[in-house]
Design an enzyme around this catalytic site. Structure first.
Site, PDB file in Angstrom:
ATOM      1  CG  HIS A   1      43.195  53.808  88.225  1.00 18.30           C
ATOM      2  ND1 HIS A   1      42.902  52.968  89.267  1.00 18.30           N
ATOM      3  CD2 HIS A   1      44.540  53.766  88.075  1.00 18.30           C
ATOM      4  CE1 HIS A   1      44.028  52.441  89.732  1.00 18.30           C
ATOM      5  NE2 HIS A   1      45.041  52.905  89.021  1.00 18.30           N
TER       6      HIS A   1
ATOM      7  CG  ASP B   1      41.030  59.428  89.959  1.00 19.34           C
ATOM      8  OD1 ASP B   1      42.025  59.961  90.484  1.00 19.34           O
ATOM      9  OD2 ASP B   1      41.017  58.243  89.576  1.00 19.34           O
TER      10      ASP B   1
ATOM     11  CD  GLN C   1      48.621  59.428  86.815  1.00 25.12           C
ATOM     12  OE1 GLN C   1      49.626  60.069  86.517  1.00 25.12           O
ATOM     13  NE2 GLN C   1      48.690  58.240  87.379  1.00 25.12           N
TER      14      GLN C   1
HETATM   15  C1  LIG Z   1      47.078  55.674  90.664  1.00 27.16           C
HETATM   16  C2  LIG Z   1      45.706  56.079  90.314  1.00 27.16           C
HETATM   17  C3  LIG Z   1      44.635  55.715  91.126  1.00 27.16           C
HETATM   18  C4  LIG Z   1      44.798  54.857  92.353  1.00 27.16           C
HETATM   19  O1  LIG Z   1      45.653  55.454  93.265  1.00 27.16           O
HETATM   20  P1  LIG Z   1      46.129  54.652  94.572  1.00 27.16           P
HETATM   21  O2  LIG Z   1      47.248  55.476  95.071  1.00 27.16           O
HETATM   22  O3  LIG Z   1      46.554  53.289  94.100  1.00 27.16           O
HETATM   23  O4  LIG Z   1      44.980  54.584  95.492  1.00 27.16           O
HETATM   24  C5  LIG Z   1      43.379  56.137  90.763  1.00 27.16           C
HETATM   25  N1  LIG Z   1      43.188  56.887  89.675  1.00 27.16           N
HETATM   26  C6  LIG Z   1      44.185  57.260  88.863  1.00 27.16           C
HETATM   27  C7  LIG Z   1      43.911  58.119  87.675  1.00 27.16           C
HETATM   28  C8  LIG Z   1      45.482  56.861  89.159  1.00 27.16           C
HETATM   29  O5  LIG Z   1      46.488  57.226  88.358  1.00 27.16           O
END
Ligand SMILES: *Cc1c(COP(=O)(O)O)cnc(C)c1O
Length: 451
Positions: free
Chosen positions: A160, A237, A240
């Site tokens: 992302h 991260d 998801q």
């Molecule tokens: C949505 C998302 C983000 C960003 O999340 P925010 O709530 O906008 O800070 C980062 N990484 C992934 C994989 C996402 O799906």
């Protein structure tokens, strides 16, 4: 006077929200879709989510935009109301009953996040606005102290933008290098290339636990172990991942793990960073202000211990109350049964969509989460989203904040249906039927429909 416990909610047989009509009866399925056998029935989740019972453009809502944000159970909505109705106070610095209660709610939320992630101790959890802020916190605090000229940050192509741009900014500032890790045709990370790219110059590897566009779930535990052999730190991260399957940061041996509450059935504006206690202990403040200090003097100030040192200013206290309720709600289900249900629904949706001529699904890595990003020959993704919206079906169209992932497939834009535990095979059938009607539309009708 007794203060309502924001974690305790009355059990209602049916959700009633003023002004929101009751859900129309769901028609019986035609084919043999997943029915939620083996411990999880999506109807039990649907009953808790008021917004799923509204209509959009005259049709009952089909919410397939869970990758962007999830809908909220009444338990979460009620927790926010209960907090503001009976328990609103600032925390930590008050010497009165309600300040103490708000502090207890805030710290119970920290414990709930630690439990959700298998973190061991709540002191390893820092509250943030969400994933993006958590990654920027790591870049600004840990990154500035540990990344120098010539160092490398490895980032898979499927990340992302939130897990690319903060590292790009840091690399520029420190004259370090951001190194993309390529993908294979199915959207999985090229592990051979990853192994070759790792070196003693690698200071950090930042990987999604699940891609928001391709659905790929990389082997993060193996990748982390490999990165650790070179002394690199690993940030995962989980934006998801957390809503789709159970996570254990200690088992993954992650150095950092981040997520957003709003993709986990909780309010917007609240999320968290987990960092290994020994890593967190060395992290300098990234924002200054109240709540993060020990002593302040014009000659200099000393700082509070972690995690408070990294939480300057008043936090999103009601957001934490909502996050606590969301975690209670989600973990009240058998999470392995939920994952099995979602996998069945994904397989059903992949099969049903693939039957449409000209439809191409981007991302087919084994074990992917229930995300279906697709293109449809002859139709622009934005046109597809607008068409589906007329039938009350919400999907995302565009680059999904992950342009490199789409370019891997040679496109700049795509439509995405992203499923959650409360989605059903009937909703997938409605998506496919609507797309079929779009394909069968006579050319004249299409020209007239376009603005
Ligand atoms: C949505 C998302 C983000 C960003 O999340 P925010 O709530 O906008 O800070 C980062 N990484 C992934 C994989 C996402 O799906």
């Amino acid at each position: 006077m007794t203060i309502p416990d924001v974690r305790a909610y009355p059990e209602a047989a049916t959700p009633t929200v003023p002004g929101v009509p009751a859900a129309p009866a769901v028609p019986a399925a035609q084919s043999s879709p997943p029915r939620g056998r083996g411990g999880f029935d999506p109807e039990t989740a649907r009953r808790d989510i008021p917004v799923l019972h509204r209509t959009v453009n005259g049709h009952s809502l089909v919410w397939l935009d869970n990758g962007a944000t999830t809908q909220k159970p009444r338990q979460v909505i009620e927790a926010l109301g209960a907090y503001y109705s009976a328990a609103n106070s600032n925390i930590h610095r008050g010497a009165h009953t309600m300040a103490r209660e708000a502090t207890e709610t805030y710290e119970a939320g920290r414990q709930a996040v630690a439990d959700l992630l298998g973190a061991g101790t709540p002191d390893s959890i820092v509250f943030t606005r969400g994933t993006t802020e958590a990654i920027n916190l790591v870049a600004q605090s840990w990154g500035r102290a540990n990344i120098g000229p010539g160092d490398e940050i490895l980032v898979p192509v499927l990340e992302h933008h939130s897990d690319i741009v903060p590292w790009q900014m840091l690399a520029k500032e420190k004259r370090a290098r951001l190194v993309p890790v390529p993908l294979l045709p199915d959207g999985s990370i090229d592990q051979e290339a990853f192994a070759h790219l790792l070196s003693f110059r690698t200071q950090l590897v930042a990987i999604s636990h699940a891609s928001n566009v391709l659905g790929t779930v990389p082997p993060v535990r193996e990748m982390t172990a490999l990165a650790h052999r070179y002394g690199a730190r690993v940030l995962i991260d989980g934006a998801q991942a957390v809503a789709h399957f159970p996570v254990d940061v200690q088992e993954l041996d992650a150095d950092f793990y981040v997520f957003s509450g709003h993709k986990l059935f909780a309010p917007t504006g609240i999320g968290a960073l987990y960092a290994k206690p020994e890593v967190l202990a060395g992290m300098a403040p990234w924002q200054g202000g109240g709540n993060m200090i020990d002593q302040v003097d014009f000659a200099g100030s000393t700082y509070a211990p972690v995690p408070h040192r990294l939480e300057a200013g008043t936090g999103h206290i009601s957001g934490v109350a909502g996050l606590l309720a969301a975690i209670d709600w989600l973990t009240g289900f058998d999470r392995n049964a939920v994952a099995a249900y979602e996998n069945g629904l994904l397989a059903y949706a992949e099969q049903a969509l693939s039957a449409l001529p000209g439809l191409r699904i981007l991302g087919s890595a084994p074990g992917k989460i229930a995300v279906l990003t697709f293109t449809l020959a002859g139709h622009d993704p934005v046109e597809i989203a607008h068409w589906l919206d007329r039938d009350g079906i919400a999907v995302r169209a565009g680059h999904h904040c992950a342009q490199p992932s789409l370019r891997h497939y040679g496109v700049e834009s795509a439509a995405r249906a992203s499923l959650a535990l409360y989605n059903t095979a009937e909703e997938v059938d409605q998506l496919v039927a609507s797309l079929r009607r779009l394909q069968e539309e006579p050319p004249g009708a299409r020209a007239a429909r376009q603005p």
